[in-house]
Design a protein around this motif. Structure first.
Motif, PDB file in Angstrom:
ATOM      1  N   PRO B  68       0.846  -1.207   0.000  1.00 32.06           N
ATOM      2  CA  PRO B  68       0.000   0.000   0.000  1.00 32.06           C
ATOM      3  C   PRO B  68       0.875   1.250   0.000  1.00 32.06           C
ATOM      4  CG  PRO B  68       0.093  -0.971   2.214  1.00 32.06           C
ATOM      5  CD  PRO B  68       0.915  -1.853   1.323  1.00 32.06           C
ATOM      6  N   SER B  70       0.368   5.602  -0.315  1.00 35.08           N
ATOM      7  CA  SER B  70      -0.568   6.723  -0.422  1.00 35.08           C
ATOM      8  C   SER B  70      -0.360   7.470  -1.730  1.00 35.08           C
ATOM      9  CB  SER B  70      -0.349   7.703   0.724  1.00 35.08           C
ATOM     10  OG  SER B  70      -0.462   7.032   1.945  1.00 35.08           O
ATOM     11  N   THR B  84       4.785   8.779  -3.759  1.00 31.17           N
ATOM     12  CA  THR B  84       6.112   9.054  -3.201  1.00 31.17           C
ATOM     13  C   THR B  84       6.432   7.933  -2.222  1.00 31.17           C
ATOM     14  OG1 THR B  84       5.756  11.405  -3.467  1.00 31.17           O
ATOM     15  CG2 THR B  84       7.494  10.751  -1.921  1.00 31.17           C
ATOM     16  N   ARG B  86       9.316   5.426   0.016  1.00 35.96           N
ATOM     17  CA  ARG B  86      10.623   5.262   0.626  1.00 35.96           C
ATOM     18  C   ARG B  86      11.048   3.810   0.446  1.00 35.96           C
ATOM     19  NH1 ARG B  86      11.872   5.534   6.655  1.00 35.96           N
ATOM     20  NH2 ARG B  86      14.127   5.485   6.559  1.00 35.96           N
ATOM     21  N   GLY B  89      12.463  -2.013   1.638  1.00 38.66           N
ATOM     22  CA  GLY B  89      12.493  -3.473   1.570  1.00 38.66           C
ATOM     23  C   GLY B  89      12.285  -3.946   0.141  1.00 38.66           C
ATOM     24  N   VAL B  91       9.804  -4.882  -1.958  1.00 41.62           N
ATOM     25  CA  VAL B  91       8.845  -4.361  -2.948  1.00 41.62           C
ATOM     26  C   VAL B  91       9.146  -2.885  -3.270  1.00 41.62           C
ATOM     27  CG1 VAL B  91       6.417  -3.985  -3.503  1.00 41.62           C
ATOM     28  CG2 VAL B  91       7.088  -6.000  -2.165  1.00 41.62           C
ATOM     29  N   THR B  92       9.354  -2.104  -2.238  1.00 46.19           N
ATOM     30  CA  THR B  92       9.620  -0.678  -2.486  1.00 46.19           C
ATOM     31  C   THR B  92      10.939  -0.508  -3.250  1.00 46.19           C
ATOM     32  OG1 THR B  92      10.467  -0.565  -0.221  1.00 46.19           O
ATOM     33  CG2 THR B  92       8.251   0.277  -0.595  1.00 46.19           C
ATOM     34  N   GLU B 247      -0.819   3.898   9.287  1.00 47.56           N
ATOM     35  CA  GLU B 247      -0.336   3.133   8.139  1.00 47.56           C
ATOM     36  C   GLU B 247       0.157   1.749   8.556  1.00 47.56           C
ATOM     37  OE1 GLU B 247       1.874   5.880   5.673  1.00 47.56           O
ATOM     38  OE2 GLU B 247      -0.071   6.797   5.244  1.00 47.56           O
ATOM     39  N   ARG B 248      -0.655   1.082   9.385  1.00 53.02           N
ATOM     40  CA  ARG B 248      -0.309  -0.308   9.733  1.00 53.02           C
ATOM     41  C   ARG B 248      -0.341  -1.152   8.464  1.00 53.02           C
ATOM     42  NH1 ARG B 248      -1.026  -1.342  15.648  1.00 53.02           N
ATOM     43  NH2 ARG B 248      -0.367   0.698  16.401  1.00 53.02           N
ATOM     44  N   ASN B 249       0.527  -2.118   8.420  1.00 58.39           N
ATOM     45  CA  ASN B 249       0.642  -2.846   7.155  1.00 58.39           C
ATOM     46  C   ASN B 249      -0.580  -3.697   6.817  1.00 58.39           C
ATOM     47  OD1 ASN B 249       2.046  -2.845   4.879  1.00 58.39           O
ATOM     48  ND2 ASN B 249       3.832  -3.914   5.676  1.00 58.39           N
TER      49      ASN B 249
HETATM   50  C1  LIG Z   1      -2.213   2.913   4.145  1.00 56.00           C
HETATM   51  C2  LIG Z   1      -0.737   2.915   3.961  1.00 56.00           C
HETATM   52  C3  LIG Z   1      -0.141   3.933   3.215  1.00 56.00           C
HETATM   53  C4  LIG Z   1       1.247   3.942   3.026  1.00 56.00           C
HETATM   54  N1  LIG Z   1       1.782   4.959   2.295  1.00 56.00           N
HETATM   55  C5  LIG Z   1       3.107   4.983   2.068  1.00 56.00           C
HETATM   56  C6  LIG Z   1       3.681   6.014   1.252  1.00 56.00           C
HETATM   57  O1  LIG Z   1       3.010   6.910   0.753  1.00 56.00           O
HETATM   58  N2  LIG Z   1       5.016   5.952   1.028  1.00 56.00           N
HETATM   59  C7  LIG Z   1       5.809   4.966   1.575  1.00 56.00           C
HETATM   60  O2  LIG Z   1       7.024   4.982   1.336  1.00 56.00           O
HETATM   61  N3  LIG Z   1       5.300   3.998   2.352  1.00 56.00           N
HETATM   62  C8  LIG Z   1       3.966   3.963   2.594  1.00 56.00           C
HETATM   63  N4  LIG Z   1       3.427   2.957   3.361  1.00 56.00           N
HETATM   64  C9  LIG Z   1       4.337   1.923   3.908  1.00 56.00           C
HETATM   65  C10 LIG Z   1       4.652   0.880   2.815  1.00 56.00           C
HETATM   66  O3  LIG Z   1       3.482   0.180   2.499  1.00 56.00           O
HETATM   67  C11 LIG Z   1       5.727  -0.105   3.321  1.00 56.00           C
HETATM   68  O4  LIG Z   1       6.942   0.582   3.479  1.00 56.00           O
HETATM   69  C12 LIG Z   1       5.928  -1.231   2.332  1.00 56.00           C
HETATM   70  O5  LIG Z   1       4.834  -2.112   2.432  1.00 56.00           O
HETATM   71  C13 LIG Z   1       7.226  -1.987   2.586  1.00 56.00           C
HETATM   72  O6  LIG Z   1       7.302  -3.100   1.726  1.00 56.00           O
HETATM   73  P1  LIG Z   1       8.705  -3.737   1.297  1.00 56.00           P
HETATM   74  O7  LIG Z   1       8.452  -5.049   0.660  1.00 56.00           O
HETATM   75  O8  LIG Z   1       9.486  -2.771   0.485  1.00 56.00           O
HETATM   76  O9  LIG Z   1       9.465  -3.930   2.669  1.00 56.00           O
HETATM   77  P2  LIG Z   1       9.159  -4.958   3.847  1.00 56.00           P
HETATM   78  O10 LIG Z   1      10.217  -5.993   3.836  1.00 56.00           O
HETATM   79  O11 LIG Z   1       7.727  -5.390   3.832  1.00 56.00           O
HETATM   80  O12 LIG Z   1       9.355  -3.983   5.071  1.00 56.00           O
HETATM   81  C14 LIG Z   1      10.625  -3.388   5.322  1.00 56.00           C
HETATM   82  C15 LIG Z   1      10.638  -2.833   6.723  1.00 56.00           C
HETATM   83  O13 LIG Z   1       9.652  -1.802   6.858  1.00 56.00           O
HETATM   84  C16 LIG Z   1       8.720  -2.139   7.894  1.00 56.00           C
HETATM   85  N5  LIG Z   1       7.360  -1.763   7.432  1.00 56.00           N
HETATM   86  C17 LIG Z   1       6.725  -2.216   6.347  1.00 56.00           C
HETATM   87  N6  LIG Z   1       5.517  -1.646   6.252  1.00 56.00           N
HETATM   88  C18 LIG Z   1       5.377  -0.815   7.292  1.00 56.00           C
HETATM   89  C19 LIG Z   1       4.360   0.044   7.762  1.00 56.00           C
HETATM   90  N7  LIG Z   1       3.198   0.171   7.140  1.00 56.00           N
HETATM   91  N8  LIG Z   1       4.589   0.731   8.892  1.00 56.00           N
HETATM   92  C20 LIG Z   1       5.738   0.612   9.556  1.00 56.00           C
HETATM   93  N9  LIG Z   1       6.748  -0.174   9.158  1.00 56.00           N
HETATM   94  C21 LIG Z   1       6.577  -0.885   8.056  1.00 56.00           C
HETATM   95  C22 LIG Z   1       8.839  -3.636   8.064  1.00 56.00           C
HETATM   96  O14 LIG Z   1       8.500  -4.034   9.387  1.00 56.00           O
HETATM   97  C23 LIG Z   1      10.291  -3.863   7.777  1.00 56.00           C
HETATM   98  O15 LIG Z   1      11.087  -3.598   8.904  1.00 56.00           O
HETATM   99  C24 LIG Z   1       2.051   2.917   3.581  1.00 56.00           C
HETATM  100  C25 LIG Z   1       1.460   1.906   4.330  1.00 56.00           C
HETATM  101  C26 LIG Z   1       0.088   1.893   4.519  1.00 56.00           C
HETATM  102  C27 LIG Z   1      -0.530   0.804   5.326  1.00 56.00           C
END
Ligand SMILES: Cc1cc2nc3c(=O)[nH]c(=O)nc-3n(C[C@H](O)[C@H](O)[C@H](O)COP(=O)(O)OP(=O)(O)OC[C@H]3O[C@@H](n4cnc5c(N)ncnc54)[C@H](O)[C@@H]3O)c2cc1C
Lengths: 152, 288
Positions: B68, B70, B84, B86, B89, B91-92, B247-249
């Motif tokens: 997810p 925003s 936008t 960050r 991990g 996927v990002t 923004e809980r996952n």
């Molecule tokens: C409603 C919503 C809106 C979001 N909007 C944005 C946005 O606009 N821009 C942005 O960069 N990110 C946003 N996020 C967070 C983004 O979804 C996560 O960073 C992403 O899922 C990470 O995936 P990954 O596979 O890259 O890394 P992962 O391997 O899944 O995660 C990498 C690290 O980040 C932590 N993490 C992952 N997701 C979250 C989270 N939601 N809160 C706190 N820590 C987290 C994990 O615990 C882990 O330590 C949003 C999340 C939600 C729920």
């Protein structure tokens, strides 16, 4: 005309202080101004005053060898610079530098310390107000240490 | 309990809620060392993409996974979808590597929006921490486009260091407006930074707004939001006038899977934007 007493009265630090106490404090106060870049206090220097910022911005800096000054906080209108004048050994722990043209009221710490020793009601008023500021700064520092902008 | 009239539940794009539509990267802009903004266009040709500021999309990096994110663009610019992100991990990071012309899947928009309509006639405080400015940028565009309907508008933004500041050029433009108060602060600074240093919560006591007629919108990590709410309450802003984005996952984004369940609420459906008084009991609980 703006008197020192009226300036003190309007500053948030002195909000609610009794007029007779303010009159005592005003006897130790003077207006000052600093140009951008000018040091107001220097780490290690003798701390015999504190400042009520009225206009402008002051950076609290720590000098780190090789990388230069690190700003850890800025202070603006309504804020206080310095409490080392109240705590032994009365030495500044940081640098304080005007980042822009800054106007302030300086309070003579030696003069005040004598008054606070003689009048414990006034002393308690000061300690309450400084305790509030120290608490706020401690909380800010904790949040800065926590790095609140990172997801944890 | 968790439905409120700010919710805008837009219809999902594509044939079903779980099937993504393909979009292509038009351009990517580096914002900071780990954060980037992508502009995306639908593969099928020009299409209007309507969303409410505060809503998010599920972005699918093919073969890697779905996250997810925003929407950070201007709601009036419907031809392009802007995110936008960050890089934190797998996927990002895969999203960051996408080059112009390469594709990804989008499902959305989902979730609730910021209360721009409810804020009409009131002062507005927008408080953002770090990447949290991205989900708030659309509501700022929306408010500025109808500026005459609002009282004072204040943007408070805090980051770790000056290098972490997002949307720098826009912040400078906003700061030069007479009808918007912009305060940016960093935790620590070296070198040429002549701005404020200190946590974002410190800006609240002196920010120019009427606490009894203010709607506050906050986005950032939960600790930052909690302390910001405390300061706002300290100034007299009622918790029912404070909104936060949680923004809980999550996984499915359509309240099937329960991954993002937050007590009785689903962040994906009832959030991410919540009125603070409704979510407060849950935010106080350490594990939900
Ligand atoms: C409603 C919503 C809106 C979001 N909007 C944005 C946005 O606009 N821009 C942005 O960069 N990110 C946003 N996020 C967070 C983004 O979804 C996560 O960073 C992403 O899922 C990470 O995936 P990954 O596979 O890259 O890394 P992962 O391997 O899944 O995660 C990498 C690290 O980040 C932590 N993490 C992952 N997701 C979250 C989270 N939601 N809160 C706190 N820590 C987290 C994990 O615990 C882990 O330590 C949003 C999340 C939600 C729920």
């Amino acid at each position: 005309m703006e008197t020192l007493e009226s300036i003190l009265m309007e500053h948030p630090f002195f909000a609610g202080m009794k007029p007779e106490h303010l009159a005592l404090v005003a006897g130790c106060a003077a207006n000052v101004r600093f140009n951008a870049g000018e040091f107001i206090i220097r780490e290690g220097g003798v701390a015999n005053e504190f400042y009520l910022v009225r206009h402008g911005k002051v950076a609290i800096e720590i000098h780190v060898p090789q990388s230069g000054p690190v700003t850890i906080q800025t202070l603006g209108p309504g804020e206080i610079l310095g409490w080392s004048w109240l705590i032994t050994p009365y030495k500044w722990r940081f640098d304080g530098r005007a980042q822009e043209l800054t106007r302030a009221v300086v309070l003579d710490g030696k003069c005040l310390r004598e008054k606070l020793e003689k009048d414990h009601d006034l002393g308690y008023e000061f300690l309450k107000r400084f305790a509030q500021i120290v608490t706020e700064r401690l909380e800010s520092t904790r949040l800065q240490l926590l790095n609140v902008y990172e997801q944890h | 309990m968790f439905t409120n009239n700010t919710e805008v539940m837009a219809a999902a794009l594509g044939p079903g809620p779980m099937v993504p539509a393909v979009f292509r990267v038009q351009r990517t802009k580096k914002e900071t060392s780990d954060t980037f903004t992508m502009e995306l266009l639908p593969e099928e040709g020009p299409q209007e993409f309507a969303f409410a500021p505060g809503q998010f999309n599920m972005l699918y990096a093919f073969g890697v996974g779905e996250v997810p994110i925003s929407i950070s663009g201007d709601p009036a610019r419907r031809s392009v979808v802007v995110h936008t992100t960050r890089d934190v991990g797998p996927v990002t990071s895969a999203l960051r590597r996408l080059k112009p012309g390469e594709g990804l899947g989008i499902r959305g928009p989902y979730g609730t929006g910021w209360p721009a309509a409810e804020a009409r006639g009131a002062d507005v405080v927008i408080a953002a921490g770090g990447i949290g400015l991205a989900p708030l940028r659309p509501v700022l565009y929306q408010i500025l486009a109808a500026r005459q309907h609002y009282g004072k508008v204040v943007l408070l933004y805090g980051t770790r260091t000056p290098a972490d500041i997002l949307f720098r050029r826009e912040l400078e433009q906003w700061r030069s407006r007479f009808d918007l108060e912009v305060c940016v602060t960093v935790d620590r600074a070296v070198g040429s930074w002549a701005g404020m240093v200190g946590v974002v919560t410190k800006l609240i006591p002196r920010a120019p707004f009427d606490p009894h007629s203010t709607i506050a919108m906050i986005c950032g990590p939960e600790v930052m939001m909690r302390f910001t709410v405390q300061e706002l309450e300290g100034r007299g802003v009622a918790t029912e006038n404070i909104y936060v984005s949680l923004e809980r996952n999550m996984k499915c984004a359509v309240s099937f899977c329960g991954h993002c369940q937050f007590g009785p609420a689903f962040v994906c459906k009832d959030g991410p934007v919540f009125r603070y008084d409704r979510i407060q009991p849950l935010m106080a609980v350490r594990e939900v």
